[in-house]
Design a protein around this motif. Structure first.
Motif, PDB file in Angstrom:
ATOM      1  N   ALA A   1       0.875  -1.183   0.000  1.00 59.06           N
ATOM      2  CA  ALA A   1       0.000   0.000   0.000  1.00 59.06           C
ATOM      3  C   ALA A   1       0.900   1.216   0.000  1.00 59.06           C
ATOM      4  CB  ALA A   1      -0.898  -0.008   1.232  1.00 59.06           C
ATOM      5  N   ARG A   2       0.759   2.043  -1.020  1.00 58.37           N
ATOM      6  CA  ARG A   2       1.672   3.185  -1.192  1.00 58.37           C
ATOM      7  C   ARG A   2       1.132   4.408  -0.458  1.00 58.37           C
ATOM      8  NH1 ARG A   2       6.235   0.860  -3.817  1.00 58.37           N
ATOM      9  NH2 ARG A   2       5.393  -0.950  -4.923  1.00 58.37           N
ATOM     10  N   ALA A   3       1.945   5.471  -0.452  1.00 55.59           N
ATOM     11  CA  ALA A   3       1.540   6.732   0.157  1.00 55.59           C
ATOM     12  C   ALA A   3       0.197   7.186  -0.415  1.00 55.59           C
ATOM     13  CB  ALA A   3       2.599   7.796  -0.083  1.00 55.59           C
ATOM     14  N   HIS A   4      -0.624   7.784   0.421  1.00 51.44           N
ATOM     15  CA  HIS A   4      -1.949   8.333   0.098  1.00 51.44           C
ATOM     16  C   HIS A   4      -3.040   7.261   0.005  1.00 51.44           C
ATOM     17  CE1 HIS A   4       0.229  11.987  -0.380  1.00 51.44           C
ATOM     18  NE2 HIS A   4       0.898  11.531  -1.427  1.00 51.44           N
ATOM     19  N   THR A   5      -2.710   6.013   0.319  1.00 53.37           N
ATOM     20  CA  THR A   5      -3.741   4.976   0.388  1.00 53.37           C
ATOM     21  C   THR A   5      -4.680   5.289   1.564  1.00 53.37           C
ATOM     22  OG1 THR A   5      -2.254   3.301  -0.506  1.00 53.37           O
ATOM     23  CG2 THR A   5      -4.120   2.501   0.806  1.00 53.37           C
ATOM     24  N   GLU A   6      -5.969   5.167   1.303  1.00 53.81           N
ATOM     25  CA  GLU A   6      -6.966   5.458   2.337  1.00 53.81           C
ATOM     26  C   GLU A   6      -7.036   4.310   3.350  1.00 53.81           C
ATOM     27  OE1 GLU A   6     -11.710   6.724   2.553  1.00 53.81           O
ATOM     28  OE2 GLU A   6     -10.907   5.839   0.720  1.00 53.81           O
ATOM     29  N   ILE A   7      -7.139   4.673   4.633  1.00 55.58           N
ATOM     30  CA  ILE A   7      -7.276   3.673   5.703  1.00 55.58           C
ATOM     31  C   ILE A   7      -8.712   3.718   6.228  1.00 55.58           C
ATOM     32  CG2 ILE A   7      -6.383   2.818   7.909  1.00 55.58           C
ATOM     33  CD1 ILE A   7      -3.861   4.525   7.419  1.00 55.58           C
ATOM     34  N   LEU A   8      -9.352   2.529   6.293  1.00 50.70           N
ATOM     35  CA  LEU A   8     -10.728   2.419   6.798  1.00 50.70           C
ATOM     36  C   LEU A   8     -10.733   1.587   8.072  1.00 50.70           C
ATOM     37  CD1 LEU A   8     -12.489   1.311   3.453  1.00 50.70           C
ATOM     38  CD2 LEU A   8     -12.035   3.656   4.246  1.00 50.70           C
ATOM     39  N   ASP A   9     -11.763   1.792   8.901  1.00 46.78           N
ATOM     40  CA  ASP A   9     -11.935   0.879  10.031  1.00 46.78           C
ATOM     41  C   ASP A   9     -12.657  -0.371   9.532  1.00 46.78           C
ATOM     42  OD1 ASP A   9     -14.622   1.476   9.817  1.00 46.78           O
ATOM     43  OD2 ASP A   9     -14.712   2.679  11.647  1.00 46.78           O
ATOM     44  N   GLU A  10     -12.963  -1.293  10.452  1.00 50.34           N
ATOM     45  CA  GLU A  10     -13.561  -2.563  10.023  1.00 50.34           C
ATOM     46  C   GLU A  10     -14.960  -2.375   9.437  1.00 50.34           C
ATOM     47  OE1 GLU A  10     -12.001  -6.347  12.196  1.00 50.34           O
ATOM     48  OE2 GLU A  10     -12.668  -4.904  13.719  1.00 50.34           O
ATOM     49  N   LEU A  11     -15.603  -1.217   9.781  1.00 51.47           N
ATOM     50  CA  LEU A  11     -16.939  -0.946   9.254  1.00 51.47           C
ATOM     51  C   LEU A  11     -16.894  -0.234   7.909  1.00 51.47           C
ATOM     52  CD1 LEU A  11     -18.545   0.299  12.589  1.00 51.47           C
ATOM     53  CD2 LEU A  11     -18.715  -1.986  11.553  1.00 51.47           C
ATOM     54  N   GLY A  12     -15.685   0.178   7.494  1.00 49.36           N
ATOM     55  CA  GLY A  12     -15.555   0.849   6.202  1.00 49.36           C
ATOM     56  C   GLY A  12     -15.531   2.358   6.286  1.00 49.36           C
ATOM     57  N   ASP A  13     -15.451   2.915   7.497  1.00 50.29           N
ATOM     58  CA  ASP A  13     -15.372   4.375   7.630  1.00 50.29           C
ATOM     59  C   ASP A  13     -13.913   4.833   7.579  1.00 50.29           C
ATOM     60  OD1 ASP A  13     -18.112   4.811   7.897  1.00 50.29           O
ATOM     61  OD2 ASP A  13     -18.032   4.300  10.035  1.00 50.29           O
ATOM     62  N   ASN A  14     -13.691   5.986   6.931  1.00 49.19           N
ATOM     63  CA  ASN A  14     -12.342   6.526   6.804  1.00 49.19           C
ATOM     64  C   ASN A  14     -11.764   6.884   8.164  1.00 49.19           C
ATOM     65  OD1 ASN A  14     -10.339   8.761   6.706  1.00 49.19           O
ATOM     66  ND2 ASN A  14     -10.511   8.443   4.509  1.00 49.19           N
ATOM     67  N   ILE A  15     -10.550   6.381   8.452  1.00 45.42           N
ATOM     68  CA  ILE A  15      -9.891   6.749   9.711  1.00 45.42           C
ATOM     69  C   ILE A  15      -8.488   7.293   9.489  1.00 45.42           C
ATOM     70  CG2 ILE A  15     -11.206   5.171  11.194  1.00 45.42           C
ATOM     71  CD1 ILE A  15      -8.698   3.282  11.018  1.00 45.42           C
ATOM     72  N   GLY A  16      -8.062   7.415   8.233  1.00 43.96           N
ATOM     73  CA  GLY A  16      -6.726   7.961   8.026  1.00 43.96           C
ATOM     74  C   GLY A  16      -6.143   7.658   6.670  1.00 43.96           C
ATOM     75  N   GLU A  17      -4.825   7.854   6.567  1.00 45.12           N
ATOM     76  CA  GLU A  17      -4.142   7.730   5.278  1.00 45.12           C
ATOM     77  C   GLU A  17      -2.714   7.234   5.477  1.00 45.12           C
ATOM     78  OE1 GLU A  17      -4.623  10.845   1.955  1.00 45.12           O
ATOM     79  OE2 GLU A  17      -2.576  11.181   2.648  1.00 45.12           O
ATOM     80  N   ILE A  18      -2.274   6.362   4.559  1.00 43.60           N
ATOM     81  CA  ILE A  18      -0.878   5.926   4.534  1.00 43.60           C
ATOM     82  C   ILE A  18      -0.008   7.099   4.071  1.00 43.60           C
ATOM     83  CG2 ILE A  18       0.760   4.347   3.390  1.00 43.60           C
ATOM     84  CD1 ILE A  18      -1.099   2.859   5.244  1.00 43.60           C
ATOM     85  N   THR A  19       1.153   7.277   4.720  1.00 41.96           N
ATOM     86  CA  THR A  19       2.066   8.346   4.299  1.00 41.96           C
ATOM     87  C   THR A  19       3.342   7.790   3.656  1.00 41.96           C
ATOM     88  OG1 THR A  19       2.848   8.441   6.591  1.00 41.96           O
ATOM     89  CG2 THR A  19       1.219  10.082   5.907  1.00 41.96           C
ATOM     90  N   SER A  20       3.710   6.560   4.013  1.00 46.49           N
ATOM     91  CA  SER A  20       4.829   5.870   3.359  1.00 46.49           C
ATOM     92  C   SER A  20       4.471   4.401   3.300  1.00 46.49           C
ATOM     93  CB  SER A  20       6.122   5.950   4.187  1.00 46.49           C
ATOM     94  OG  SER A  20       6.719   7.206   4.113  1.00 46.49           O
ATOM     95  N   GLY A  21       4.722   3.774   2.175  1.00 49.88           N
ATOM     96  CA  GLY A  21       4.440   2.343   2.113  1.00 49.88           C
ATOM     97  C   GLY A  21       5.132   1.716   0.935  1.00 49.88           C
ATOM     98  N   GLY A  22       5.423   0.448   1.087  1.00 47.38           N
ATOM     99  CA  GLY A  22       6.082  -0.258   0.002  1.00 47.38           C
ATOM    100  C   GLY A  22       6.400  -1.661   0.455  1.00 47.38           C
ATOM    101  N   PHE A  23       7.377  -2.250  -0.226  1.00 48.95           N
ATOM    102  CA  PHE A  23       7.789  -3.609   0.098  1.00 48.95           C
ATOM    103  C   PHE A  23       9.003  -3.534   1.021  1.00 48.95           C
ATOM    104  CE2 PHE A  23      10.274  -7.473  -0.783  1.00 48.95           C
ATOM    105  CZ  PHE A  23       9.308  -8.456  -0.581  1.00 48.95           C
ATOM    106  N   GLY A  24       8.965  -4.261   2.118  1.00 46.93           N
ATOM    107  CA  GLY A  24      10.106  -4.316   3.030  1.00 46.93           C
ATOM    108  C   GLY A  24      10.917  -5.569   2.763  1.00 46.93           C
ATOM    109  N   PRO A  25      12.086  -5.431   2.143  1.00 56.00           N
ATOM    110  CA  PRO A  25      12.859  -6.622   1.789  1.00 56.00           C
ATOM    111  C   PRO A  25      13.249  -7.485   2.992  1.00 56.00           C
ATOM    112  CG  PRO A  25      13.597  -4.763   0.489  1.00 56.00           C
ATOM    113  CD  PRO A  25      12.661  -4.210   1.531  1.00 56.00           C
ATOM    114  N   SER A  26      13.574  -6.861   4.130  1.00 57.85           N
ATOM    115  CA  SER A  26      13.971  -7.664   5.297  1.00 57.85           C
ATOM    116  C   SER A  26      12.764  -8.317   5.950  1.00 57.85           C
ATOM    117  CB  SER A  26      14.712  -6.798   6.317  1.00 57.85           C
ATOM    118  OG  SER A  26      15.839  -6.208   5.716  1.00 57.85           O
ATOM    119  N   VAL A  27      11.625  -7.644   5.896  1.00 59.28           N
ATOM    120  CA  VAL A  27      10.367  -8.196   6.401  1.00 59.28           C
ATOM    121  C   VAL A  27       9.837  -9.251   5.419  1.00 59.28           C
ATOM    122  CG1 VAL A  27       7.946  -7.560   6.884  1.00 59.28           C
ATOM    123  CG2 VAL A  27       9.810  -6.091   7.680  1.00 59.28           C
TER     124      VAL A  27
END
Lengths: 126, 383
Positions: free
Chosen positions: B309-335
């Motif tokens: 999930a990249r930056a600016h991806t919308e974050i929802l709660d389990e009911l589908g309501d907006n609760i925020g936004e991703i600011t940094s995201g990508g693939f973690g090679p060590s993870v």
């Protein structure tokens, strides 16, 4: 006789009669870098030439894979989601994305053959 | 493709070396910078965590700030405790607006050398350096003098092998505590000695150093380090995935003028004394946020599937309501999977909270997690 054609968006399509296999080119995987996620279309999905068909993500960014021609998906490459690096290792072989039944094979006439694609890539200067 | 060097981009003193190493150069903060070398982002990332990576961060802004009351003066612009900053130690802090927003994050060092009692050494972000330095000069006026070090390069040597490698050139570096700094001489293989300023700090979560070097000596130092078997050159691509796994903020993405340090979960940068005394920009708001909380908080987000999930991806709660936004995201090679951070409403900020991320129009399951994703492995001084 199979026939290999290329799009300007760096997809390849290998056609045998009315069925075809689609993937991204060696050049495309090189530009994307290490591929970490692939989403392939499900069997039965209708595709329109130039429409979104699959997703490929590298460590750098997400990209769409577009359908080189119209038709219906007959099989997505089930091995890719769990081994996305296959696209880097063998982009024009084991790293295929999906197979499709073509609805309008004449669309292929608008695509590039190997020689035309090679000079197109050369013109990109990378 | 256009040559980035031709597009009015500045270059660092290591530009020719990057090109000769086969780096892919991209525009970044007005500079032509290496985003990756032939090894590629994934292997560069893993190599840094396994051995040692060398990064060119010469685009960052380095400056000396001097004045009779330099620590007290700079404390008027940042919430860090500089009066208590011991000689030879580094503090991470933020320049703040009157509304408590972050103008930039920076490293402030109090040099240990005799005669530097009235001096602080600053390292700020490349994209912000003009604005930062203007801000400091404008706000502090004649109380301070700012001298930019445009004649200095900055390298980072990061990873578990960094200390072993650097010891071959600067024997005293191994004993330096985390977040300390010293001036020393770097012995080149030919015998020449280069005066360098070392910082035991970095942006990867690993042990390592940042090395400030006169620009005309940077290539010789970089080549000497790259000649060591453990060291590979690392580009900005892996620098970003390393810092994301380490849970470290990227200015302009995870923090900016509209976020306060408290919302960014950086409350630890405000010392007890500064919290009691205030006296920094936005102090009223920030101290109130420390005491009563904020509406949103920066948290780690672990997508539960494989899709990043990249930056600016919308974050929802389990009911589908907006609760925020991703600011940094990508693939973690060590993870070996997707990793992200972002802001959520405070009620959803506890680790273990189930959330959803809207990726390409579909809600994907994810979980709020404690940062960092990759455990910090900073150098710990033996007791």
């Amino acid at each position: 006789m199979s026939q290999l054609r290329f799009t300007k968006d760096h997809e390849w399509i290998r056609v045998d009669g009315v069925t075809a296999t689609v993937g991204i080119t060696t050049y495309a995987q090189g530009q994307l870098g290490d591929i970490v996620f692939v989403e392939v279309p499900a069997k039965g999905k209708a595709l329109k030439a130039g429409g979104e068909a699959a997703v490929v993500e590298s460590v750098k960014a997400a990209s769409e894979v577009y359908a080189p021609a119209s038709g219906e998906v007959t099989e997505g490459n089930a091995a890719l989601p769990n081994a996305p690096e296959t696209v880097n290792k063998d982009p024009q072989g084991a790293g295929w994305f999906f197979k499709m039944a073509l609805s309008n094979p004449a669309e292929l006439n608008g695509l590039m053959d190997q020689a035309a694609y090679d000079s197109y890539v050369a013109s990109l200067g990378a | 493709m256009a040559d980035p060097a031709a597009a009015d981009l500045k270059t660092t003193p290591l530009h020719a070396l990057h090109v000769s190493l086969g780096a892919k150069m991209v525009p970044f903060a007005g500079y032509s910078m290496p985003v990756q070398y032939p090894l590629g982002v994934l292997k560069e990332h893993l190599h840094t965590r396994a051995q040692a990576g060398l990064f060119d961060v010469s685009h960052m802004g380095q400056a000396d700030l001097t004045g009779d009351d330099v620590a007290a003066a700079l404390e008027e612009l940042i919430p860090g405790d500089l009066k208590a900053l011991a000689a030879g130690r580094i503090r991470y802090s933020t320049l703040l607006t009157e509304a408590g927003g972050i103008i930039d994050d920076l490293m402030v060092t109090r040099p240990a050398e005799p005669g530097s009692e009235k001096r602080l050494f600053l390292v700020v972000n490349a994209a912000c350096k003009e604005g930062d330095f203007d801000h400091i000069v404008r706000r502090l006026g004649s109380r301070v003098q700012l001298k930019r070090h445009e004649d200095r390069a900055l390298l980072a040597l990061q990873g578990p092998a960094a200390a072993g490698v650097l010891t071959r050139f600067v024997p005293a570096c191994a004993a330096m505590p985390f977040m300390s700094s010293r001036v020393d001489s770097f012995a080149l293989p030919g015998g020449a000695k280069i005066e360098v300023r070392l910082f035991r700090s970095g942006y990867t979560g690993e042990d390592g150093y940042e090395i400030s070097i006169p620009a005309d000596k940077a290539e010789a130092v970089a080549k000497a380090l790259l000649a060591q078997a453990e060291v590979q050159p690392i580009g900005l691509g892996a620098r970003d995935s390393l810092r994301l796994e380490a849970g470290l903020c990227l200015y302009g993405s995870d923090i900016d003028i509209n976020t306060t340090p408290i919302e960014a979960n950086l409350s630890w940068i405000i010392s007890k004394r500064r919290k009691l005394e205030g006296g920094f920009p936005g102090a009223g708001k920030i101290i109130e946020q420390i005491n009563t909380g904020t509406e949103r908080l920066r948290v780690g987000i672990k997508p539960l599937g494989r899709a990043p999930a990249r930056a600016h991806t919308e974050i929802l709660d389990e009911l589908g309501d907006n609760i925020g936004e991703i600011t940094s995201g990508g693939f973690g090679p060590s993870v070996n999977g997707p990793v992200a951070m972002g802001y959520v409403k405070t009620a959803f900020a506890s680790p273990g909270t189930q959330v959803q991320l809207v990726v390409r129009g579909q809600a994907m399951p994810a979980e709020v997690v404690a940062l960092p994703f990759a455990p910090h492995r900073y150098f710990k001084t033996k007791p």
